[in-house]
Design a protein around this motif. Structure first.
Motif, short mmCIF file in Angstrom:
data_model
loop_
_atom_site.label_atom_id
_atom_site.label_comp_id
_atom_site.label_asym_id
_atom_site.label_seq_id
_atom_site.Cartn_x
_atom_site.Cartn_y
_atom_site.Cartn_z
N VAL A 22 63.77 32.51 -13.71
CA VAL A 22 62.44 32.90 -14.18
C VAL A 22 61.76 31.69 -14.83
O VAL A 22 62.35 31.06 -15.72
CB VAL A 22 62.53 34.05 -15.21
CG1 VAL A 22 61.14 34.43 -15.70
CG2 VAL A 22 63.24 35.26 -14.62
N PRO A 23 60.55 31.33 -14.41
CA PRO A 23 59.83 30.23 -15.07
C PRO A 23 59.58 30.57 -16.54
O PRO A 23 59.35 31.73 -16.89
CB PRO A 23 58.53 30.13 -14.28
CG PRO A 23 58.81 30.79 -12.97
CD PRO A 23 59.79 31.88 -13.26
N LEU A 24 59.61 29.57 -17.39
CA LEU A 24 59.44 29.79 -18.81
C LEU A 24 58.03 29.42 -19.25
O LEU A 24 57.40 28.53 -18.67
CB LEU A 24 60.45 28.95 -19.60
CG LEU A 24 61.92 29.18 -19.26
CD1 LEU A 24 62.80 28.22 -20.07
CD2 LEU A 24 62.33 30.62 -19.50
N SER A 25 57.55 30.09 -20.28
CA SER A 25 56.27 29.72 -20.87
C SER A 25 56.45 28.40 -21.59
O SER A 25 57.58 28.00 -21.92
CB SER A 25 55.82 30.80 -21.86
OG SER A 25 56.71 30.83 -22.98
N PRO A 26 55.37 27.67 -21.86
CA PRO A 26 55.49 26.40 -22.59
C PRO A 26 56.22 26.57 -23.92
O PRO A 26 57.08 25.75 -24.28
CB PRO A 26 54.04 25.98 -22.79
CG PRO A 26 53.32 26.59 -21.62
CD PRO A 26 53.99 27.92 -21.39
N THR A 27 55.91 27.65 -24.65
CA THR A 27 56.58 27.88 -25.94
C THR A 27 58.06 28.18 -25.73
O THR A 27 58.92 27.66 -26.45
CB THR A 27 55.91 29.04 -26.69
OG1 THR A 27 54.54 28.74 -26.91
CG2 THR A 27 56.60 29.28 -28.02
N GLY A 28 58.36 29.03 -24.74
CA GLY A 28 59.75 29.37 -24.46
C GLY A 28 60.55 28.14 -24.05
O GLY A 28 61.70 27.97 -24.47
N ALA A 29 59.95 27.28 -23.22
CA ALA A 29 60.64 26.06 -22.78
C ALA A 29 60.93 25.14 -23.97
O ALA A 29 62.01 24.56 -24.08
CB ALA A 29 59.78 25.34 -21.75
N GLU A 30 59.98 25.01 -24.88
CA GLU A 30 60.18 24.15 -26.04
C GLU A 30 61.26 24.70 -26.97
O GLU A 30 62.08 23.94 -27.51
CB GLU A 30 58.86 23.98 -26.80
CG GLU A 30 57.83 23.15 -26.03
CD GLU A 30 56.50 23.08 -26.75
OE1 GLU A 30 56.41 23.64 -27.87
OE2 GLU A 30 55.55 22.48 -26.21
N LEU A 31 61.27 26.03 -27.14
CA LEU A 31 62.30 26.64 -28.00
C LEU A 31 63.69 26.47 -27.39
O LEU A 31 64.66 26.20 -28.10
CB LEU A 31 61.98 28.13 -28.20
CG LEU A 31 60.77 28.44 -29.07
CD1 LEU A 31 60.46 29.93 -29.05
CD2 LEU A 31 61.03 27.98 -30.52
N LEU A 32 63.79 26.63 -26.07
CA LEU A 32 65.08 26.45 -25.40
C LEU A 32 65.54 25.00 -25.51
O LEU A 32 66.72 24.72 -25.77
CB LEU A 32 64.97 26.85 -23.93
CG LEU A 32 66.27 26.77 -23.12
CD1 LEU A 32 67.33 27.70 -23.68
CD2 LEU A 32 65.99 27.09 -21.65
N PHE A 33 64.61 24.06 -25.32
CA PHE A 33 64.94 22.65 -25.46
C PHE A 33 65.47 22.36 -26.86
O PHE A 33 66.43 21.60 -27.02
CB PHE A 33 63.70 21.78 -25.19
CG PHE A 33 63.89 20.36 -25.59
CD1 PHE A 33 64.60 19.47 -24.79
CD2 PHE A 33 63.36 19.88 -26.79
CE1 PHE A 33 64.79 18.15 -25.17
CE2 PHE A 33 63.54 18.57 -27.18
CZ PHE A 33 64.27 17.70 -26.36
N GLY A 68 60.00 22.83 -12.48
CA GLY A 68 59.27 24.06 -12.15
C GLY A 68 59.58 25.19 -13.11
O GLY A 68 58.76 26.11 -13.27
N VAL A 69 60.72 25.13 -13.76
CA VAL A 69 61.10 26.16 -14.74
C VAL A 69 60.54 25.84 -16.12
O VAL A 69 59.99 26.69 -16.79
CB VAL A 69 62.63 26.30 -14.82
CG1 VAL A 69 63.04 27.35 -15.85
CG2 VAL A 69 63.21 26.64 -13.45
#
Length: 273
Positions: free
Chosen positions: A178-189, A214-215
């Motif tokens: 599932v592609p992540l939202s910008p906020t979700g991607a930053e939190l995961l990082f 792409g994710v």
């Protein structure tokens, strides 16, 4: 009324409960009879009881770690069909099962199409780590990002991040589905960044590294994430036919043969329609 002769036994059992020695309490009479029959002296009798207590205590600790890991299913590597995925380095997987990579704070990334057993291998490595005495937490990528978002909204993010950073082995399953939202991607990082060289992480993904942008939606973030994840990493290539599709096809094939009254290749039996 308790007889005078019974008082030592009553007191002993009371003291064993207070000392939290349940196996000692449950086994001391049986082991005493066995020791007497075998002519074992008192020190060896106590040694047997102490060993039983330690074995049971370790079993309970392992069970507790397994429950805390939140595995969706308990699977060991003993039940994994390595023959179905020839590309997988079996010797590397068995070496990883010794969990020494956890001591060294190294990571594991399993890459391959859906259905090739990536989650099974991750669960098997997680179970092995629990048995070796390490704290483990299993989560899907989507679930982890949702928890992070909810914690941020509830002003509990720092607490959750500290919990995730303290686990010796974090397993993040299904990255890339599932592609992540910008906020979700930053939190995961941020989770991966906080664990860098402080804990081990297992990631399973159906995507090759070049498609992770792409994710995450950002080349900069993807580069920084891969830099941390792959610095000390063991990569499991799990390219091959879907394990689930293969077994589903085999079941349909056997059912068709049974309907036709042909012999089953596994049992040699003939089933009449």
């Amino acid at each position: 009324m308790t007889r005078t002769a019974d008082k030592p036994q009553v007191l002993l059992e009371h003291h064993l409960r207070v000392l939290k020695l349940p196996t000692f309490l449950a086994e001391y009479e049986k082991v005493a009879r066995e020791s007497a029959a075998d002519g074992i002296d008192h020190p060896r009798y106590l040694l047997r009881l102490a060993e039983l207590e330690l074995i049971e205590r370790e079993r309970r600790l392992v069970d507790r770690r397994i429950r805390a890991a939140r595995f969706p299913a308990t699977k060991s590597l003993d039940t994994f069909d390595f023959m179905s995925i020839p590309a997988l380095n079996k010797m590397l997987v068995l070496e990883l099962a010794r969990s020494e990579y956890v001591i060294r704070n190294e990571n594991v990334i399993a890459l391959g199409p859906s259905g090739t057993g990536k989650t099974h291998v991750a669960l098997g490595l997680g179970l092995a780590a629990c048995q070796k005495g390490f704290s483990v937490l299993f989560t899907s990528t989507a679930s982890l990002v949702n928890r992070l978002m909810e914690a941020r909204d509830g002003r509990q993010l720092s607490r959750l991040q500290a919990q995730l950073a303290s686990v010796k082995l974090l397993i993040v399953d299904e990255f890339g589905y599932v592609p992540l939202s910008p906020t979700g991607a930053e939190l995961l990082f941020e989770v991966f960044s906080q664990r860098y060289e402080r804990g081990s992480t297992i990631v399973t993904s159906n995507l090759p590294f070049e498609e992770w942008t792409g994710v995450l939606g950002s080349e900069r973030l993807t580069g920084a994430l891969l830099d941390r994840l792959t610095h000390h990493v063991h990569i499991l290539e799990m390219n091959g036919e879907s394990y689930r599709l293969k077994h589903a096809r085999n079941r349909r094939h056997k059912a068709a043969k049974a309907t036709a009254g042909q012999s089953d290749p596994d049992t040699g039996e003939i089933t009449s329609p």
